[in-house]
Design a protein around this motif. Structure first.
Motif, PDB file in Angstrom:
ATOM      1  N   LEU A  43      14.188 -34.529 -18.206  1.00 37.33           N
ATOM      2  CA  LEU A  43      14.960 -33.297 -18.334  1.00 37.33           C
ATOM      3  C   LEU A  43      14.171 -32.224 -19.080  1.00 37.33           C
ATOM      4  O   LEU A  43      14.130 -31.057 -18.647  1.00 37.33           O
ATOM      5  CB  LEU A  43      16.268 -33.594 -19.074  1.00 37.33           C
ATOM      6  CG  LEU A  43      17.318 -32.481 -19.126  1.00 37.33           C
ATOM      7  CD1 LEU A  43      17.801 -32.135 -17.719  1.00 37.33           C
ATOM      8  CD2 LEU A  43      18.498 -32.888 -19.999  1.00 37.33           C
ATOM      9  N   LEU A  44      13.510 -32.605 -20.181  1.00 37.61           N
ATOM     10  CA  LEU A  44      12.719 -31.636 -20.934  1.00 37.61           C
ATOM     11  C   LEU A  44      11.544 -31.124 -20.110  1.00 37.61           C
ATOM     12  O   LEU A  44      11.216 -29.930 -20.149  1.00 37.61           O
ATOM     13  CB  LEU A  44      12.223 -32.273 -22.232  1.00 37.61           C
ATOM     14  CG  LEU A  44      13.296 -32.707 -23.238  1.00 37.61           C
ATOM     15  CD1 LEU A  44      12.665 -33.352 -24.454  1.00 37.61           C
ATOM     16  CD2 LEU A  44      14.150 -31.530 -23.675  1.00 37.61           C
ATOM     17  N   LEU A  88      11.722 -22.590 -24.941  1.00 35.26           N
ATOM     18  CA  LEU A  88      12.438 -22.473 -23.670  1.00 35.26           C
ATOM     19  C   LEU A  88      13.170 -21.125 -23.586  1.00 35.26           C
ATOM     20  O   LEU A  88      13.179 -20.481 -22.530  1.00 35.26           O
ATOM     21  CB  LEU A  88      13.426 -23.629 -23.526  1.00 35.26           C
ATOM     22  CG  LEU A  88      14.147 -23.762 -22.180  1.00 35.26           C
ATOM     23  CD1 LEU A  88      13.147 -24.095 -21.081  1.00 35.26           C
ATOM     24  CD2 LEU A  88      15.223 -24.833 -22.251  1.00 35.26           C
ATOM     25  N   CYS A  89      13.768 -20.707 -24.700  1.00 34.76           N
ATOM     26  CA  CYS A  89      14.421 -19.389 -24.722  1.00 34.76           C
ATOM     27  C   CYS A  89      13.411 -18.279 -24.442  1.00 34.76           C
ATOM     28  O   CYS A  89      13.722 -17.316 -23.720  1.00 34.76           O
ATOM     29  CB  CYS A  89      15.083 -19.153 -26.082  1.00 34.76           C
ATOM     30  SG  CYS A  89      16.507 -20.202 -26.418  1.00 34.76           S
ATOM     31  N   PHE A  90      12.208 -18.409 -24.992  1.00 39.31           N
ATOM     32  CA  PHE A  90      11.161 -17.410 -24.743  1.00 39.31           C
ATOM     33  C   PHE A  90      10.777 -17.371 -23.268  1.00 39.31           C
ATOM     34  O   PHE A  90      10.602 -16.288 -22.683  1.00 39.31           O
ATOM     35  CB  PHE A  90       9.949 -17.728 -25.617  1.00 39.31           C
ATOM     36  CG  PHE A  90       8.755 -16.860 -25.335  1.00 39.31           C
ATOM     37  CD1 PHE A  90       8.748 -15.518 -25.703  1.00 39.31           C
ATOM     38  CD2 PHE A  90       7.640 -17.390 -24.697  1.00 39.31           C
ATOM     39  CE1 PHE A  90       7.648 -14.715 -25.440  1.00 39.31           C
ATOM     40  CE2 PHE A  90       6.538 -16.595 -24.429  1.00 39.31           C
ATOM     41  CZ  PHE A  90       6.537 -15.251 -24.798  1.00 39.31           C
ATOM     42  N   MET A  91      10.661 -18.559 -22.648  1.00 41.49           N
ATOM     43  CA  MET A  91      10.308 -18.606 -21.222  1.00 41.49           C
ATOM     44  C   MET A  91      11.415 -17.990 -20.365  1.00 41.49           C
ATOM     45  O   MET A  91      11.134 -17.250 -19.409  1.00 41.49           O
ATOM     46  CB  MET A  91      10.045 -20.052 -20.790  1.00 41.49           C
ATOM     47  CG  MET A  91       8.815 -20.669 -21.405  1.00 41.49           C
ATOM     48  SD  MET A  91       8.443 -22.295 -20.710  1.00 41.49           S
ATOM     49  CE  MET A  91       7.890 -21.851 -19.066  1.00 41.49           C
ATOM     50  N   VAL A  92      12.676 -18.275 -20.694  1.00 40.77           N
ATOM     51  CA  VAL A  92      13.792 -17.686 -19.939  1.00 40.77           C
ATOM     52  C   VAL A  92      13.796 -16.175 -20.108  1.00 40.77           C
ATOM     53  O   VAL A  92      14.041 -15.432 -19.155  1.00 40.77           O
ATOM     54  CB  VAL A  92      15.128 -18.302 -20.409  1.00 40.77           C
ATOM     55  CG1 VAL A  92      16.305 -17.559 -19.798  1.00 40.77           C
ATOM     56  CG2 VAL A  92      15.194 -19.780 -20.048  1.00 40.77           C
ATOM     57  N   ALA A 140      22.254 -23.171 -22.075  1.00 41.52           N
ATOM     58  CA  ALA A 140      23.409 -23.803 -22.711  1.00 41.52           C
ATOM     59  C   ALA A 140      23.295 -25.323 -22.662  1.00 41.52           C
ATOM     60  O   ALA A 140      23.584 -26.021 -23.649  1.00 41.52           O
ATOM     61  CB  ALA A 140      24.695 -23.345 -22.028  1.00 41.52           C
ATOM     62  N   CYS A 141      22.867 -25.843 -21.523  1.00 41.09           N
ATOM     63  CA  CYS A 141      22.697 -27.290 -21.371  1.00 41.09           C
ATOM     64  C   CYS A 141      21.614 -27.793 -22.314  1.00 41.09           C
ATOM     65  O   CYS A 141      21.763 -28.853 -22.931  1.00 41.09           O
ATOM     66  CB  CYS A 141      22.346 -27.609 -19.911  1.00 41.09           C
ATOM     67  SG  CYS A 141      22.252 -29.368 -19.537  1.00 41.09           S
ATOM     68  N   ALA A 142      20.520 -27.026 -22.440  1.00 42.91           N
ATOM     69  CA  ALA A 142      19.440 -27.418 -23.339  1.00 42.91           C
ATOM     70  C   ALA A 142      19.916 -27.428 -24.789  1.00 42.91           C
ATOM     71  O   ALA A 142      19.603 -28.349 -25.555  1.00 42.91           O
ATOM     72  CB  ALA A 142      18.254 -26.476 -23.178  1.00 42.91           C
ATOM     73  N   THR A 159      22.102 -30.424 -25.400  1.00 41.84           N
ATOM     74  CA  THR A 159      21.311 -31.655 -25.386  1.00 41.84           C
ATOM     75  C   THR A 159      20.581 -31.844 -26.708  1.00 41.84           C
ATOM     76  O   THR A 159      20.540 -32.951 -27.258  1.00 41.84           O
ATOM     77  CB  THR A 159      20.308 -31.627 -24.224  1.00 41.84           C
ATOM     78  OG1 THR A 159      21.017 -31.514 -22.983  1.00 41.84           O
ATOM     79  CG2 THR A 159      19.460 -32.882 -24.197  1.00 41.84           C
ATOM     80  N   VAL A 160      19.982 -30.763 -27.232  1.00 44.16           N
ATOM     81  CA  VAL A 160      19.292 -30.838 -28.523  1.00 44.16           C
ATOM     82  C   VAL A 160      20.277 -31.216 -29.631  1.00 44.16           C
ATOM     83  O   VAL A 160      20.000 -32.081 -30.472  1.00 44.16           O
ATOM     84  CB  VAL A 160      18.595 -29.499 -28.833  1.00 44.16           C
ATOM     85  CG1 VAL A 160      18.066 -29.490 -30.269  1.00 44.16           C
ATOM     86  CG2 VAL A 160      17.452 -29.249 -27.853  1.00 44.16           C
ATOM     87  N   ILE A 161      21.452 -30.591 -29.641  1.00 42.84           N
ATOM     88  CA  ILE A 161      22.471 -30.907 -30.649  1.00 42.84           C
ATOM     89  C   ILE A 161      22.912 -32.359 -30.530  1.00 42.84           C
ATOM     90  O   ILE A 161      23.046 -33.080 -31.525  1.00 42.84           O
ATOM     91  CB  ILE A 161      23.674 -29.957 -30.497  1.00 42.84           C
ATOM     92  CG1 ILE A 161      23.267 -28.528 -30.844  1.00 42.84           C
ATOM     93  CG2 ILE A 161      24.830 -30.400 -31.387  1.00 42.84           C
ATOM     94  CD1 ILE A 161      24.325 -27.494 -30.524  1.00 42.84           C
ATOM     95  N   PHE A 162      23.107 -32.818 -29.281  1.00 42.32           N
ATOM     96  CA  PHE A 162      23.550 -34.192 -29.062  1.00 42.32           C
ATOM     97  C   PHE A 162      22.524 -35.195 -29.574  1.00 42.32           C
ATOM     98  O   PHE A 162      22.873 -36.189 -30.221  1.00 42.32           O
ATOM     99  CB  PHE A 162      23.805 -34.423 -27.570  1.00 42.32           C
ATOM    100  CG  PHE A 162      24.135 -35.839 -27.219  1.00 42.32           C
ATOM    101  CD1 PHE A 162      25.380 -36.369 -27.498  1.00 42.32           C
ATOM    102  CD2 PHE A 162      23.192 -36.659 -26.610  1.00 42.32           C
ATOM    103  CE1 PHE A 162      25.687 -37.679 -27.188  1.00 42.32           C
ATOM    104  CE2 PHE A 162      23.489 -37.971 -26.291  1.00 42.32           C
ATOM    105  CZ  PHE A 162      24.739 -38.484 -26.586  1.00 42.32           C
TER     106      PHE A 162
END
Length: 511
Positions: free
Chosen positions: A276-277, A361-365, A411-413, A416-419
């Motif tokens: 996933l990552l 990932l936020c930077f890439m988006v 949002a999914c990422a 997932t990090v929080i989980f």
């Protein structure tokens, strides 16, 4: 669903056993028809001239009138020692307690006990005393941290029995300077049967759903005359990893004593995390229109490489804990200074790396959004045919839907990090005794359902369409020829060529 786990406190019973090698010849029951000869306290032991080596702490699991069930999936036990202060038997600094422990099982109340494991373990005591160490304070208890005691990955039997000895050998310094131990308490944590049934039902329902969409997705791609592009291959690989984690092999744990199920579950989840990552990095990279090196996995080795290394380190760490527990359920990496520091360092470093990954990932988006906006703003400078073509794509809502999917990805990422961080803290807090986080079943089932819905949506939306539009259904002025196919990624996919997003980027790069 009920809460994922239940914690049950157990108080050990002090039994008298003057026979040697008791763990090989005799099991001591704390209650029942064949209960042991019990002591109320150690003052009674002194009056009866019973030595410490002849005292066995017995714990029966579960409590009377109840029985264990395979639906509980696993058992984790934490130990707490009740140590009283005494002037002539004070607790030394950095004291270590040596435990001679045995575990047995039986499936009826009148059968013989069968040994599962026997080991001699050492646990380091971490205790504080809140009062001055004077005669007036004698009898008050130390405040001691929980000690990791035992973990087994299967609850295949109805009844379990734990016998614990604290052997004393003054010449070798065994169990000397550990204070006056009054009682041994255990806390047993197991998965709730109701939560297990909900979890199994989710896996059983979601497995065919993802499997069917995955087969449909790959069939759509193989019908194309061109070779699959990198993004399509990665989405298919993500579907495979999701199917792998979905397959409800846990059903077999109800009928078989598979103690390796916890380790197997960790490996499956680790593979999915790594996939996933890696997918998110490639997903954003393939849509960054200013990137020339695309459609090649080798172009992402700098980003995917650290994910692979981190996943391998996670596997090694898990093998050092649960791998060893397959042979010795009393083993724990948290029992030594080095092991505790390594375990804590792993959790902290993993959490920091995941947070940095999310920021990257936020930077890439952000870059993808900026590039798409740049292409939209450059429409007036394009030729009329190309401008009308891409304006038509925008009017169709493809660009909007793509941006929406990117936000869903973020949002999914984030979830997932929080989980991952919360699950690591939840699993570890019993072992280090400081932090407590209550996680309910909605969090586990919600994250798991989110992953499945996300993977399902990706394969459904990114599958090439095979609807052929005739001349009366196409707009020749927009340059959309018959036989072209529509796809989510702000793209129009041709049967013989790559998606339009790649062609657009390459044309811009060449210009």
């Amino acid at each position: 669903a009920p809460s994922p786990t239940t914690a049950v406190p157990y108080m050990s019973v002090k039994c008298i056993d003057v026979r040697k090698n008791h763990h090989k010849t005799k099991w001591l029951m704390p209650w029942g028809t064949n209960h042991c000869d019990k002591l109320k306290d150690f003052d009674e032991a002194v009056s009866r001239q019973i030595e410490a080596n002849d005292i066995v702490f017995a714990v029966h699991i579960p409590l009377p009138t109840k029985e264990m069930s395979p639906w509980f999936q696993f058992m984790l036990f934490i130990m707490q020692l009740d140590i009283a202060f005494k002037m002539d038997n004070d607790l030394k600094e950095n004291a270590e307690v040596t435990l001679d422990v045995s575990l047995a099982y039986r499936d009826d109340m009148f059968g013989d006990w069968e040994e599962i494991a026997h080991a001699i373990e050492i646990r380091k005591l971490k205790c504080t005393f809140g009062s001055p160490k004077t005669l007036e304070s004698e009898g008050r208890h130390y405040d001691c941290d929980f000690l990791p005691f035992m973990e087994i990955g299967s609850v295949a039997h109805k009844y379990y029995l734990i016998n614990i000895r604290l052997p004393v050998n003054e010449r070798k310094g065994i169990n000397v300077g550990i204070g006056e131990i009054k009682d041994i308490r255990l806390v047993g944590i197991h998965q709730n049967g109701g939560f297990t049934k909900v979890w199994f039902a989710m896996k059983t329902f979601l497995t065919p759903s993802i499997l069917i969409i995955m087969i449909w997705y790959w069939r759509r791609i193989t019908l194309m005359t061109r070779a699959p592009v990198l993004l399509e291959k990665v989405i298919f690989a993500l579907g495979i990893s999701m199917t792998f984690i979905n397959i409800p092999v846990e059903w077999f744990s109800i009928g078989f004593d598979w103690t390796w199920m916890l380790l197997f579950g960790d490996i499956r989840q680790g593979i999915f995390y790594a996939m996933l990552l890696s997918f998110w990095i490639i997903f954003c990279g393939e849509h960054m229109m200013d990137q020339n090196e695309r459609n090649r996995l080798s172009g992402y080795w700098k980003q995917v490489g650290p994910i692979a290394v981190g996943s391998f380190c996670l596997f090694i760490f898990d093998m050092c804990e649960r791998g060893v527990q397959l042979k010795n359920p009393f083993y724990s990496i948290w029992t030594t200074e080095v092991g505790t520091e390594l375990a804590m360092a792993f959790i902290i470093v993993a959490g920091i790396c995941l947070c940095l990954y999310f920021l990257f990932l936020c930077f890439m988006v952000f870059q993808v959004f900026r590039n798409i906006s740049g292409k939209q703003s450059s429409l007036p400078a394009m030729s009329k045919a190309r401008r009308l073509h891409y304006e038509a794509m925008s009017l169709l809502g493809l660009i909007f839907r793509f941006k929406f999917l990117m936000l869903i990805t973020l949002a999914c990422a984030a979830m997932t990090v929080i989980f991952f961080i919360v699950s690591q803290v939840t699993e570890g807090h019993w072992k280090w005794g400081d932090i407590t986080i209550q996680v309910n079943s909605a969090f586990f089932t919600g994250i798991y359902g989110m992953w499945n819905l996300y993977v399902f949506a990706l394969m459904f939306l990114y599958a090439p369409s095979h609807k052929n539009y005739g001349e009366d259904q196409s707009n020749g002025d927009l340059g959309v020829n018959s036989g072209e196919e529509l796809q989510l990624t702000t793209t129009i996919t041709h049967v013989d060529g790559p998606t339009e997003v790649y062609k657009l980027a390459r044309k811009e790069a060449q210009e």
